[in-house]
Design a protein around this motif. Sequence first.
Motif, PDB file in Angstrom:
ATOM      1  N   TYR A  31       0.832  -1.197   0.000  1.00 17.26           N
ATOM      2  CA  TYR A  31       0.000   0.000   0.000  1.00 17.26           C
ATOM      3  C   TYR A  31       0.870   1.251   0.000  1.00 17.26           C
ATOM      4  N   PRO A  32       0.461   2.283  -0.741  1.00 17.80           N
ATOM      5  CA  PRO A  32       1.255   3.521  -0.795  1.00 17.80           C
ATOM      6  C   PRO A  32       1.124   4.328   0.488  1.00 17.80           C
ATOM      7  N   GLY A  33       2.036   5.257   0.646  1.00 21.17           N
ATOM      8  CA  GLY A  33       1.993   6.132   1.812  1.00 21.17           C
ATOM      9  C   GLY A  33       3.323   6.840   1.980  1.00 21.17           C
ATOM     10  N   TRP A  56      -3.086  16.767   7.246  1.00 24.28           N
ATOM     11  CA  TRP A  56      -2.095  15.811   6.747  1.00 24.28           C
ATOM     12  C   TRP A  56      -2.774  14.601   6.129  1.00 24.28           C
ATOM     13  N   ILE A  57      -3.812  14.078   6.789  1.00 20.33           N
ATOM     14  CA  ILE A  57      -4.544  12.927   6.244  1.00 20.33           C
ATOM     15  C   ILE A  57      -5.179  13.285   4.908  1.00 20.33           C
ATOM     16  N   ILE A  63      -2.667  12.668  -2.480  1.00 25.71           N
ATOM     17  CA  ILE A  63      -1.449  12.183  -3.141  1.00 25.71           C
ATOM     18  C   ILE A  63      -1.534  10.694  -3.457  1.00 25.71           C
ATOM     19  N   TYR A  64      -1.977   9.895  -2.473  1.00 22.57           N
ATOM     20  CA  TYR A  64      -1.883   8.440  -2.586  1.00 22.57           C
ATOM     21  C   TYR A  64      -3.196   7.750  -2.939  1.00 22.57           C
ATOM     22  N   ARG A  69      -1.110   4.031   3.701  1.00 24.63           N
ATOM     23  CA  ARG A  69      -0.516   3.480   4.924  1.00 24.63           C
ATOM     24  C   ARG A  69      -0.024   4.639   5.795  1.00 24.63           C
ATOM     25  N   TYR A  70      -0.710   4.878   6.894  1.00 27.77           N
ATOM     26  CA  TYR A  70      -0.370   6.021   7.738  1.00 27.77           C
ATOM     27  C   TYR A  70       0.538   5.656   8.906  1.00 27.77           C
TER      28      TYR A  70
END
Length: 217
Positions: A31-33, A56-57, A63-64, A69-70
């Motif tokens: 997963y991206p992040g 930020w979220i 972006i993703y 993935r945080y």
Amino acid sequence: MPASPTPPPLNCPQYVGSLIYCLYFHPLAKYPGPIWSKFSVWPYYYYTVRGDRHIWIWQCHEIYGPVFRYRPDGLLFNSPQANRDIYEGNHNVKKRNFYQMYPRKAGGGNTWNCVDKVRHARKRRTLNAAFSDKALKTSEGYIVRHVDRWCELIGADNGWSKPRNMADWYRTRINDLYVPAGSLNRLDEVLAASRDIQLRGYLGYLGLAQSQPERML
């Protein structure tokens, strides 16, 4: 004087191995992040302390995409389908135990912070009739009309405005949705009345219905 205890040496190979695992072999590695969030919780903690975690979220979703993935062991979703997959039916998911810190009284809890699936199902049954697809579609026009009016009043300045107490504004919106008296048409009266403890108690009734001890549901 006794000698000060010597701190344990840093185990660099262990940290390097953990980093490589989180980046390439962890079940969530695909997963991206943000790169730092893939092997550390510090980015999430940093923005939480700053008070702009929500921004930020939002930026990360821009972006993703709808899922990112945080933290090393966590994902955040923002799609309606994900909400259904997670919260509806008997899906293979379970809330983390930290939800248990939220109930205001022992034996209480609501459908949001109830971790046990059996208890959650019992509480959910009391709300299913009000939140069925048919009931929600019936109420959609009424809710949208009042939310649109609420947004219209918030943006009435056509630009940057003075700071607003959004707690009061949210109380007027809740009052509109539960009391069909048109509070937004007499905003000053409701803003004053919303500070009264009796009105606040009334507006909290829905939450009260979900927070009763187990024996009452």
